[in-house]
Design a protein around this motif. Structure first.
Motif, PDB file in Angstrom:
ATOM      1  N   GLY A  33       0.815  -1.212   0.000  1.00 17.19           N
ATOM      2  CA  GLY A  33       0.000   0.000   0.000  1.00 17.19           C
ATOM      3  C   GLY A  33       0.845   1.257   0.000  1.00 17.19           C
ATOM      4  O   GLY A  33       0.546   2.226  -0.719  1.00 17.19           O
ATOM      5  N   ALA A  34       1.923   1.258   0.789  1.00 15.22           N
ATOM      6  CA  ALA A  34       2.807   2.428   0.831  1.00 15.22           C
ATOM      7  C   ALA A  34       3.479   2.657  -0.515  1.00 15.22           C
ATOM      8  O   ALA A  34       3.556   3.790  -1.011  1.00 15.22           O
ATOM      9  CB  ALA A  34       3.862   2.241   1.928  1.00 15.22           C
ATOM     10  N   LEU A  35       3.969   1.572  -1.144  1.00 18.45           N
ATOM     11  CA  LEU A  35       4.648   1.710  -2.439  1.00 18.45           C
ATOM     12  C   LEU A  35       3.682   2.166  -3.531  1.00 18.45           C
ATOM     13  O   LEU A  35       4.008   3.045  -4.346  1.00 18.45           O
ATOM     14  CB  LEU A  35       5.288   0.377  -2.823  1.00 18.45           C
ATOM     15  N   LEU A  36       2.488   1.573  -3.543  1.00 19.06           N
ATOM     16  CA  LEU A  36       1.506   1.966  -4.555  1.00 19.06           C
ATOM     17  C   LEU A  36       1.053   3.409  -4.375  1.00 19.06           C
ATOM     18  O   LEU A  36       0.858   4.139  -5.355  1.00 19.06           O
ATOM     19  CB  LEU A  36       0.302   1.028  -4.498  1.00 19.06           C
ATOM     20  N   LEU A  37       0.895   3.823  -3.126  1.00 21.92           N
ATOM     21  CA  LEU A  37       0.479   5.200  -2.866  1.00 21.92           C
ATOM     22  C   LEU A  37       1.535   6.186  -3.348  1.00 21.92           C
ATOM     23  O   LEU A  37       1.210   7.215  -3.976  1.00 21.92           O
ATOM     24  CB  LEU A  37       0.213   5.375  -1.373  1.00 21.92           C
ATOM     25  N   ALA A  42       3.116   9.932  -7.513  1.00 21.56           N
ATOM     26  CA  ALA A  42       4.156  10.546  -8.343  1.00 21.56           C
ATOM     27  C   ALA A  42       3.778  10.580  -9.822  1.00 21.56           C
ATOM     28  O   ALA A  42       4.203  11.482 -10.548  1.00 21.56           O
ATOM     29  CB  ALA A  42       5.465   9.785  -8.159  1.00 21.56           C
ATOM     30  N   LEU A  43       2.994   9.605 -10.278  1.00 25.30           N
ATOM     31  CA  LEU A  43       2.712   9.475 -11.712  1.00 25.30           C
ATOM     32  C   LEU A  43       1.375  10.068 -12.133  1.00 25.30           C
ATOM     33  O   LEU A  43       1.070  10.095 -13.326  1.00 25.30           O
ATOM     34  CB  LEU A  43       2.755   7.996 -12.117  1.00 25.30           C
ATOM     35  N   THR A  44       0.576  10.511 -11.195  1.00 25.04           N
ATOM     36  CA  THR A  44      -0.743  11.056 -11.519  1.00 25.04           C
ATOM     37  C   THR A  44      -0.858  12.485 -11.017  1.00 25.04           C
ATOM     38  O   THR A  44      -0.116  12.893 -10.117  1.00 25.04           O
ATOM     39  CB  THR A  44      -1.858  10.206 -10.891  1.00 25.04           C
TER      40      THR A  44
END
Length: 427
Positions: A33-37, A42-44
């Protein structure tokens, strides 16, 4: 070339440990969850107001739900170790994960209100909360002292950044720096203690350490190397729970850090550290309980007296609650001493279950208290002194009533949960 061929042949024959993915699912959900967040942030483009907090809340709820399911599996099938004995899969670890995820969820909600409309509103704070809880999960689940140290450092590094996250306030920057410098010293003590215990027992794995002490270490004569290691680890963990005389950082850091992060440090930080103390002393080193219990008694008495007395003379409510949390650490140490009495025995007694009751009630009290402080701070322009609370019963009577009940529970007044928690660990 022969060396290269030798290494390649070893790589072909190497077999890693079996990974029980389902049993590790709460930790994987938190880290993932931390990595996806962070990646999505960063990409959106910037997300609509509240979505970062909502994502963190969903991850915390999922991890806590999985911990509850796994706790039920453990009660049915029994405890075991995972990843070649490096991780403990027991009710102790799953109960701690459930408490930590609950804290993370509540703090994420408070942080959303604190951050909205500010330049600091972004995915980083919520990702760090997830990483911190993941570190606390590793601390509670560690069956190896090196794994415990990795969890401790993951947890601590996230807290250092969270304490200094408000770049618009000098107090927040000072809090992060003080916490980082003193925390580095405490981690060095703890790591050196691990090295000495390893020298005495020949292993950092908790199960192998216990076996080594049963067969190889002269416990009756007292092994100086192991005892020195226990003392150093106790110093390092004593800093993490702000036990006297290792408490000097707490009032300054609690006052300077953003109030939601202060609530997180005071609750999750103390709970993760006390669980680490239980792992190290009660579970890994029961044969030295006659040596560490008297030292822990002294720390508990000093912490109780120091926190209670110094809280009375404070003029800032966050500092007052900081000293209150120090006093609570003293009660938790009393519970550890009680748990240590039956350490290593078939029937260990009620010490450890009562500590869990205490930390569960404590995290509700401390988060509720700092939530009230944040609301008053927001309406008073950032002031958390006693003057900001003058007339609160006239301005916001329900908030004043709630804060009064929380403070009475902190003090352990009759008919409050605080009395039951304190009586439980003392009895």
């Amino acid at each position: 070339m022969s060396v290269v061929h030798s290494l390649l042949s070893q790589a072909d024959t190497f077999q890693g440990p079996e990974i029980q993915w389902w049993s590790l699912s709460p930790l994987l959900v938190l880290v993932g969850g931390a990595l996806l967040l962070m990646l999505a942030g960063a990409l959106t483009p910037k997300w609509p107001n509240g979505l970062y907090a909502l994502a963190a809340v969903v991850v915390f709820a999922a991890a806590g739900g999985l911990a509850g399911m796994l706790w039920w599996d453990i009660t049915q099938d029994g405890a075991e170790t995972l990843v070649a004995g490096a991780v403990a899969f027991d009710a102790f670890s799953m109960a701690t994960v459930a408490i930590l995820t609950q804290i993370g969820l509540l703090v994420a909600l408070i942080a959303h209100d604190y951050l909205k409309g500010t330049p600091n509103d972004g995915p980083e704070v919520y990702a760090l909360l997830l990483v911190a809880v993941a570190g606390g999960t590793v601390m509670a689940s560690a069956n190896d002292l090196i794994v415990l140290f990795l969890g401790l450092e993951t947890f601590s590094l996230a807290l250092y950044v969270l304490a200094a996250m408000d770049r618009t306030r000098r107090g927040s920057q000072e809090a992060g720096m003080k916490y980082f410098v003193l925390g580095g010293f405490s981690s060095a003590f703890f790591l050196y203690g691990i090295a000495l215990v390893y020298g005495a027992t020949g292993s950092t794995n908790i199960g192998e350490m216990v076996e080594s002490m049963q067969t190889g270490v002269d416990v009756e004569a007292g092994d100086a190397l192991a005892l020195a290691g226990v003392a150093l680890m106790l110093v390092g963990l004593g800093f993490k729970i702000a036990a006297v005389p290792f408490h000097s950082w707490a009032p300054d850091v609690y006052q300077g850090a953003p109030t939601p992060m202060t609530a997180f440090m005071a609750s999750a930080g103390k709970i993760a550290a006390i669980m680490a103390i239980l792992r190290v002393l009660v579970i890994a080193l029961p044969f030295y309980k006659d040596d560490w219990r008297p030292a822990l008694w002294v720390l508990a008495v000093l912490t109780l007296l120091g926190g209670s007395i110094l809280a009375v003379v404070q003029t800032d409510v966050k500092r007052m609650l900081a000293y209150s949390s120090i006093a609570h650490a003293g009660f938790l140490l009393v519970g550890v001493v009680a748990a240590g009495r039956g350490a290593g025995e078939v029937d260990p007694g009620a010490g450890m279950p009562e500590i869990f009751v205490y930390v569960y009630l404590y995290d509700i009290l401390v988060i509720g208290s700092f939530a009230v402080v944040y609301l008053v701070e927001r309406s008073s322009g950032g002031d958390t002194g006693l003057d900001a609370f003058d007339g609160l019963s006239r301005r916001r009577p329900l908030l004043a009533l709630g804060f009064t009940v929380l403070l009475l529970a902190h003090a352990g007044i009759t008919f409050t949960s605080g009395l039951y928690a304190k009586f439980a660990v003392i009895s």
